[in-house]
Design a protein around this motif. Structure first.
Motif, PDB file in Angstrom:
ATOM      1  N   LEU A  65       3.452   1.354 -30.502  1.00 23.17           N
ATOM      2  CA  LEU A  65       3.303   0.564 -31.602  1.00 23.17           C
ATOM      3  C   LEU A  65       3.307   1.256 -32.925  1.00 23.17           C
ATOM      4  O   LEU A  65       4.189   0.790 -33.641  1.00 23.17           O
ATOM      5  N   LEU A  66       2.833   2.204 -33.206  1.00 22.53           N
ATOM      6  CA  LEU A  66       3.053   2.849 -34.560  1.00 22.53           C
ATOM      7  C   LEU A  66       4.380   3.413 -34.560  1.00 22.53           C
ATOM      8  O   LEU A  66       5.060   3.381 -35.739  1.00 22.53           O
ATOM      9  N   ALA A  67       5.115   3.936 -33.662  1.00 24.11           N
ATOM     10  CA  ALA A  67       6.531   4.569 -33.613  1.00 24.11           C
ATOM     11  C   ALA A  67       7.265   3.457 -33.964  1.00 24.11           C
ATOM     12  O   ALA A  67       8.352   3.552 -34.703  1.00 24.11           O
ATOM     13  N   ASN A  68       7.442   2.379 -33.341  1.00 26.14           N
ATOM     14  CA  ASN A  68       8.059   1.032 -33.777  1.00 26.14           C
ATOM     15  C   ASN A  68       7.874   0.735 -35.050  1.00 26.14           C
ATOM     16  O   ASN A  68       9.088   0.244 -35.763  1.00 26.14           O
ATOM     17  N   LYS A  69       6.788   0.760 -35.583  1.00 21.71           N
ATOM     18  CA  LYS A  69       6.427   0.375 -36.954  1.00 21.71           C
ATOM     19  C   LYS A  69       7.018   1.076 -37.691  1.00 21.71           C
ATOM     20  O   LYS A  69       7.712   0.864 -38.928  1.00 21.71           O
ATOM     21  N   GLN A  70       7.241   2.646 -37.843  1.00 26.19           N
ATOM     22  CA  GLN A  70       7.675   3.530 -38.439  1.00 26.19           C
ATOM     23  C   GLN A  70       9.480   3.445 -38.469  1.00 26.19           C
ATOM     24  O   GLN A  70      10.049   3.755 -39.416  1.00 26.19           O
ATOM     25  N   ALA A  71      10.001   2.938 -37.112  1.00 27.03           N
ATOM     26  CA  ALA A  71      11.344   2.877 -37.287  1.00 27.03           C
ATOM     27  C   ALA A  71      11.748   1.490 -37.438  1.00 27.03           C
ATOM     28  O   ALA A  71      12.975   1.094 -37.245  1.00 27.03           O
ATOM     29  N   ASN A  72      10.922   0.602 -37.950  1.00 25.53           N
ATOM     30  CA  ASN A  72      11.321  -0.728 -38.210  1.00 25.53           C
ATOM     31  C   ASN A  72      11.721  -1.396 -37.092  1.00 25.53           C
ATOM     32  O   ASN A  72      12.755  -2.385 -37.280  1.00 25.53           O
ATOM     33  N   GLU A  73      11.190  -1.396 -36.032  1.00 22.11           N
ATOM     34  CA  GLU A  73      11.488  -2.057 -34.831  1.00 22.11           C
ATOM     35  C   GLU A  73      10.373  -2.972 -34.417  1.00 22.11           C
ATOM     36  O   GLU A  73      10.294  -3.268 -32.981  1.00 22.11           O
ATOM     37  N   GLU A  74       9.552  -3.496 -35.163  1.00 22.26           N
ATOM     38  CA  GLU A  74       8.526  -4.237 -35.039  1.00 22.26           C
ATOM     39  C   GLU A  74       9.047  -5.600 -34.162  1.00 22.26           C
ATOM     40  O   GLU A  74       8.285  -6.120 -33.388  1.00 22.26           O
ATOM     41  N   ASP A  75      10.181  -6.268 -34.656  1.00 20.60           N
ATOM     42  CA  ASP A  75      10.638  -7.515 -34.123  1.00 20.60           C
ATOM     43  C   ASP A  75      11.328  -7.250 -32.632  1.00 20.60           C
ATOM     44  O   ASP A  75      11.186  -8.236 -31.797  1.00 20.60           O
ATOM     45  N   ASP A  76      11.591  -6.123 -32.420  1.00 20.12           N
ATOM     46  CA  ASP A  76      12.171  -5.700 -31.013  1.00 20.12           C
ATOM     47  C   ASP A  76      11.885  -4.353 -30.672  1.00 20.12           C
ATOM     48  O   ASP A  76      12.692  -3.470 -30.858  1.00 20.12           O
ATOM     49  N   PRO A  77      10.446  -4.193 -30.261  1.00 20.62           N
ATOM     50  CA  PRO A  77       9.972  -3.197 -29.928  1.00 20.62           C
ATOM     51  C   PRO A  77      10.847  -2.271 -28.952  1.00 20.62           C
ATOM     52  O   PRO A  77      11.188  -2.964 -27.816  1.00 20.62           O
ATOM     53  N   ILE A  78      10.880  -1.128 -28.960  1.00 18.85           N
ATOM     54  CA  ILE A  78      11.407  -0.081 -27.842  1.00 18.85           C
ATOM     55  C   ILE A  78      10.407   0.482 -27.204  1.00 18.85           C
ATOM     56  O   ILE A  78       9.460   1.179 -27.969  1.00 18.85           O
ATOM     57  N   PRO A  79      10.467   0.369 -25.811  1.00 21.06           N
ATOM     58  CA  PRO A  79       9.476   1.307 -24.934  1.00 21.06           C
ATOM     59  C   PRO A  79       9.811   2.765 -25.193  1.00 21.06           C
ATOM     60  O   PRO A  79      11.103   3.466 -25.211  1.00 21.06           O
ATOM     61  N   TYR A  80       9.037   3.859 -25.379  1.00 18.53           N
ATOM     62  CA  TYR A  80       9.148   5.185 -25.588  1.00 18.53           C
ATOM     63  C   TYR A  80       8.363   5.814 -24.699  1.00 18.53           C
ATOM     64  O   TYR A  80       7.256   5.567 -24.169  1.00 18.53           O
ATOM     65  N   GLN A  81       9.023   7.155 -24.431  1.00 20.31           N
ATOM     66  CA  GLN A  81       8.036   8.199 -23.850  1.00 20.31           C
ATOM     67  C   GLN A  81       8.025   9.404 -24.806  1.00 20.31           C
ATOM     68  O   GLN A  81       8.672   9.613 -25.545  1.00 20.31           O
ATOM     69  N   PHE A  82       6.615   9.689 -24.982  1.00 20.58           N
ATOM     70  CA  PHE A  82       6.303  10.947 -25.949  1.00 20.58           C
ATOM     71  C   PHE A  82       6.145  12.011 -25.361  1.00 20.58           C
ATOM     72  O   PHE A  82       5.497  12.301 -24.242  1.00 20.58           O
TER      73      PHE A  82
END
Length: 526
Positions: A65-82
């Motif tokens: 959630l934090l990475a999507n917020k940093q990338a301004n992708e809150e409206d269409d969040p991207i699933p990530y592997q870290f």
């Protein structure tokens, strides 16, 4: 008489000043805060947002959630592997199989700071690499749903159609067989070859199937009727080793077909009128693999060929003009993979497998999928050889200088010949299989070593990726098929059942197919 339940054990009661009272355990220390920098794995080391201070026990989902917020992708969040890359000082030169990165599956505190080897402390800036994941998830196979008999000799090759509705297998009994994946029953037997069928390849819209074999002939088939499309394409003087169709985003109506052969040539066929378009004759030994890519300056893409003359050659597919000769290998080059292999193979079909209404729509969809992958890193190539190494190339990208191409890096670590190498569908990873019984994982954008997957006890022949790039399946001489967990780099599921060597494996949707020396086709699913 009923069995009596014994009374509960009486607990000893301790008083406050009792000398025998056990000490009270100290309270657990709170997890420290850490400074985190998210970096995009897809575009090199581009930072995502600012450096931030977060609790180290943030869950993986909270980090997403934090990475999507940093990338301004809150409206269409991207699933990530870290994951976090280990520092160079932590690499053990005596342990070539040790991982080079740590995957975050729970939290930074649990997976990074609490690691027994203490690679990082809470005072370090933790660089967290974010790898985008597919929006859909493939379920790992756990059981054999069908064992299909019919072939009279070992199964040498297997390939799913682009939509996953049909399966084609080629065998030492000189036949190609088609199987219906909905019913998991035989569909057609394609007879005509006069020798072992060594390779089968689907046109990217599933309208035609090509096969090549030990009889030096290439045959085209209608998969709906099981009938041949005309006579065999003749011209090779030795057996056919590999086939490649022209990409749908280049030619959606009548894509051409390239065939490589032991006779040191590659022939490109016009499948509409069944004539030879041209012959590539620059190699001096067997051409083991041909791939048709979408890069280059010409309108028809490029052909990549790997040969036992120790070279990889790149050709303009318009007229067959030689563009580059890659000479760095010291022995036969036996396998090639492109980071665009999956989108070229499946053309306009994504995970929904929706049928295009026209050739124009199919071309548009296929081009969109190709550009989405190739626009960020260009078309990348990995070649594997009997010299125990692989080379990572960017022929039309950052390592092209005039008429010469230098490898980005040399991938070392295998102790014996490399059998197969395959990019993941999203291009983020590559995996190689070897006669040393191991599989090695590599970063698909830099070629850096990631981890070794060990579990097979005999040479690994073939690899296949799931469409979401989260699962890898392998086939081995030890008669097993194995699924690997790419978060832990350990065995996820062992699929025993074959009674002899497994030569081929393929993965589509949530189904895996395997075949080998026991003449059986096995279908595995969840």
């Amino acid at each position: 008489m009923a069995t009596r339940i014994p009374p509960p054990k009486r607990q000893k009661i301790y008083f406050k000043h009792d000398k025998n009272r056990p000490p009270t355990p100290p309270p657990a220390e709170p997890a420290p805060n850490v400074i985190v920098q998210f970096l995009s794995e897809q575009s090199g080391e581009t930072p995502i947002g600012d450096v931030i201070n977060v609790p180290s026990d943030f869950s993986r989902d909270a980090l997403e959630l934090l990475a999507n917020k940093q990338a301004n992708e809150e409206d269409d969040p991207i699933p990530y592997q870290f994951h976090v890359r280990l520092p160079d000082s932590a690499m053990d030169p005596n342990n070539a199989g040790a991982p080079t990165q740590l995957v975050i599956t729970h939290s930074i505190f649990e997976d990074i700071l609490s690691h027994p080897k203490k690679y990082f402390s809470s005072e370090d800036i933790i660089k967290v690499y974010c790898t985008p994941q597919a929006v859909f998830r493939v379920r790992p196979a756990t059981r054999c749903s069908s064992t299909l008999s019919g072939h009279g000799a070992a199964i040498l090759c297997a390939s799913f159609s682009p939509t996953g509705k049909l399966l084609a297998t080629g065998s030492g009994d000189n036949n190609v067989r088609l199987w219906d994946l909905d019913t998991e029953l035989p569909s057609h037997t394609l007879s005509g070859h006069r020798g072992w069928v060594l390779c089968v390849e689907w046109e990217a819209r599933g309208r035609k199937l090509a096969s090549g074999g030990y009889d030096s002939e290439v045959r085209l088939w209608n998969p709906n009727t099981g009938k041949p499309l005309g006579n065999a394409l003749k011209g090779h003087t030795k057996w056919v080793t590999s086939l490649a169709w022209e990409p749908i985003h280049i030619n959606p109506t009548n894509p051409r077909l390239a065939s490589s052969s032991k006779d040191a040539t590659v022939r490109v066929w016009n499948t509409a009128n069944r004539t030879l378009h041209y012959t590539l004759g620059g190699h001096t030994a067997s051409v083991n693999v041909v791939r048709w890519g979408g890069a280059g300056q010409g309108k028809s893409g490029v052909l990549y060929t790997a040969s036992s003359d120790r070279t990889v050659r790149i050709w303009d597919a318009d007229v067959g003009k030689l563009l580059f000769v890659l000479k760095d290998h010291a022995h036969w080059v036996t396998t090639l993979t492109l980071n665009t292999d999956f989108v070229l193979r499946t053309g306009p079909y994504d995970h929904l497998a929706k049928e295009p209404s026209s050739d124009a729509e199919a071309q548009e969809l296929a081009l969109k999928r190709y550009n989405a992958l190739a626009s960020t890193t260009s078309e990348l190539l990995i070649s594997g050889s009997d010299d125990h190494t692989l080379f990572f190339w960017s022929p039309f990208g950052r390592n092209q200088t005039g008429d010469s191409v230098k490898p980005i890096t040399r991938l070392t670590g295998h102790q014996r010949q490399v059998n197969h190498v395959a990019f993941s569908p999203d291009g983020c990873w590559a995996a190689s299989a070897s006669w040393d019984s191991s599989i090695r994982m590599w970063d698909g954008r830099t070629g850096k070593y990631v981890a070794a997957l060990r579990g097979h006890v005999a040479p690994v022949y073939r690899l296949a990726w799931s469409a979401d790039s989260r699962l890898l399946v392998s086939a081995s001489k030890d008669s097993t098929v194995k699924i690997w967990n790419l978060r832990t780099y350990k065995l996820h599921t062992d699929l025993p059942g074959h009674t002899d060597e497994v030569y081929c494996v393929d993965f589509v949707a949530d189904k895996i197919v395997s075949g080998g020396r026991d003449k059986k086709v096995k279908i595995w699913k969840n």
